[in-house]
Design a protein around this motif. Sequence first.
Motif, PDB file in Angstrom:
ATOM      1  N   UNK A  49       0.779  -1.227   0.000  1.00  0.00           N
ATOM      2  CA  UNK A  49       0.000   0.000   0.000  1.00  0.00           C
ATOM      3  C   UNK A  49       0.812   1.279   0.000  1.00  0.00           C
ATOM      4  N   UNK A  50       2.075   1.237  -0.392  1.00  0.00           N
ATOM      5  CA  UNK A  50       2.897   2.434  -0.550  1.00  0.00           C
ATOM      6  C   UNK A  50       3.966   2.146  -1.599  1.00  0.00           C
ATOM      7  N   UNK A  51       4.560   3.185  -2.159  1.00  0.00           N
ATOM      8  CA  UNK A  51       5.465   2.977  -3.289  1.00  0.00           C
ATOM      9  C   UNK A  51       6.672   2.108  -2.937  1.00  0.00           C
ATOM     10  N   UNK A  52       7.114   1.364  -3.914  1.00  0.00           N
ATOM     11  CA  UNK A  52       8.401   0.671  -3.859  1.00  0.00           C
ATOM     12  C   UNK A  52       9.151   1.102  -5.111  1.00  0.00           C
ATOM     13  N   UNK A  53      10.125   1.977  -4.930  1.00  0.00           N
ATOM     14  CA  UNK A  53      10.748   2.657  -6.068  1.00  0.00           C
ATOM     15  C   UNK A  53      11.819   1.786  -6.717  1.00  0.00           C
ATOM     16  N   UNK A  54      11.985   1.978  -8.020  1.00  0.00           N
ATOM     17  CA  UNK A  54      12.990   1.260  -8.802  1.00  0.00           C
ATOM     18  C   UNK A  54      13.968   2.268  -9.401  1.00  0.00           C
ATOM     19  N   UNK A  55      15.228   2.143  -9.023  1.00  0.00           N
ATOM     20  CA  UNK A  55      16.299   3.001  -9.546  1.00  0.00           C
ATOM     21  C   UNK A  55      17.181   2.174 -10.474  1.00  0.00           C
ATOM     22  N   UNK A  56      17.816   2.843 -11.416  1.00  0.00           N
ATOM     23  CA  UNK A  56      18.764   2.177 -12.316  1.00  0.00           C
ATOM     24  C   UNK A  56      19.942   3.105 -12.550  1.00  0.00           C
ATOM     25  N   UNK A  57      21.148   2.568 -12.375  1.00  0.00           N
ATOM     26  CA  UNK A  57      22.352   3.345 -12.675  1.00  0.00           C
ATOM     27  C   UNK A  57      22.871   2.929 -14.044  1.00  0.00           C
ATOM     28  N   UNK A  58      23.017   3.925 -14.915  1.00  0.00           N
ATOM     29  CA  UNK A  58      23.380   3.672 -16.311  1.00  0.00           C
ATOM     30  C   UNK A  58      24.518   4.606 -16.707  1.00  0.00           C
TER      31      UNK A  58
END
Length: 527
Positions: free
Chosen positions: A230-239
């Motif tokens: 019930x709350x965000x789960x963020x996805x980061x990517x290092x490129x």
Amino acid sequence: MSGPFDYGIIYNWDGAPHGYSEAPQSMEAFLEKAYAPIEETQVGALFWCIGEHAARWPDSALEMLGDVHGRRYENVSAYTHTENIRLMLERGEDPHVSLIEHGRAQGMAVYASVRMNDNHFDGAQVEDLPALHHSELTRMRREHPEWVLGDRTSEWFALSWNMAVPEVREHRYTHIEEVVTRYDWDGVELDWQRHAFHLPEDEAYRMRYVLTDLQRRVRQLTDDVAKRRGRPFYLAARVAGSQEMCRRIGYDIPVWIDEGLVDILILGGGAVTDASLEVAAFVEMCRDREIAVYAGFDSGLPDPFVGPEALEVKDRMRTRAIASRYHRAGADGIYTFNWHANRDMKRELLSQIASPETLRRTDKIYAATHRFIQKEGPWRGAYRIDRILGEVPVTLKKTMTDAMPAITLDIADDVKRDGPSHLELRVRLDQWVVGDRVRVCLDGRELEAPEFRYCVMDNTNPPGGAFQPPPGIRRISDVSRAAWLCFALRPSDVAQGRHTVEVGLVERNPQIACDLVLTDVEVVIRY
């Protein structure tokens, strides 16, 4: 707690604090080492490396860290780091749980950072696998040499996984799924840049869809986790930091943006800081999307230290200038990688670089980016994916039309408003000698009457890097093989924005057979 656009600084820890205490390390000592550099700074998020290839938690479908050699280690560092983790788990303590709880109490977001293809196998080749003793080696890699890149990539990264192999992507997904679903992180980072050798080199652009395949599958996972809790789960990517290099490696960034496969896009080099990230271009790509763009620093700056300031002073001045440029280009924040530190070592920078306001009226050096290729020895080939926009060093040749190499410096300081006490353009020439004549132009205007300063360092400065005389000679010699040509500037010469510095060879001393090389171009601002 703030969201991805508001972290200020993201601090990536590679897990090293596990190795900073004798075994058995207490949980209190571990947390003190992990959080000492970033507490009461501008850091809003901690990205914690959860391991490279094996599990660091119990009851896993993966191999457990240290199991492949029966908890017998190749050196003391590997023993201390790994056994501190294993002994915590045996005591019923989980460092990931404690790390998250401590960060939350400090008001920080805490993410799991997953290195997608880390290769610290010291250049080992496929034929070395049966006898290779390394704590991060797994049975899967040893039993499936056909799943690594071998001679289809840079020699140093022969044992990197070939992401075109479906079983490899499934294995990486299992690792990510376990760490995401076991702990209450604020999000997960896919660190594609550690290390960015994922596909057969000649096929990477055409095979980019397979990296997108894994990125898309993880996005589905994080969406599922967010929905359940019930709350965000963020996805980061290092490129990579340039669009061209992203294409060459196999990152299809336009598709990732179009499909919403990332919440935080982190730009960074694969080996040492890339000071020429195309921040504005990526910000424009993400315009009108809920995607934060962070500009990254690595452990050091991409050139040999050549003074004339002391090493740490110049490092801070250049870091401030680079961060200022990234903010002016529209970055949502700054990302630091491998900034190993105690409570004091990086505190000044970590209390400044998150904001243009806290960077205002701080001393800076705006410098041309170095392009460097390591062709022999450790990490050979590692830098060939980095700093492709580097403009120095460059050999100066006589030309038929007075053509000169042009160096671009992007000045973020408003010197007219802030009134610096010192403004200077300096260019450094290796193999310079009396009798050489060069022409230096700033934005098309030729500069005259430079002050020449040999690269001879006094005893107050530490020994320099490449192109410097040996330490003993520096203390007695009046000359060196390199010199700075220094020009005093007015505030009107370096208004905010892009400036072009051209340096051309007019006449070479006829008794010198080797080339004259432009190694550095810098604007120095002091307040």
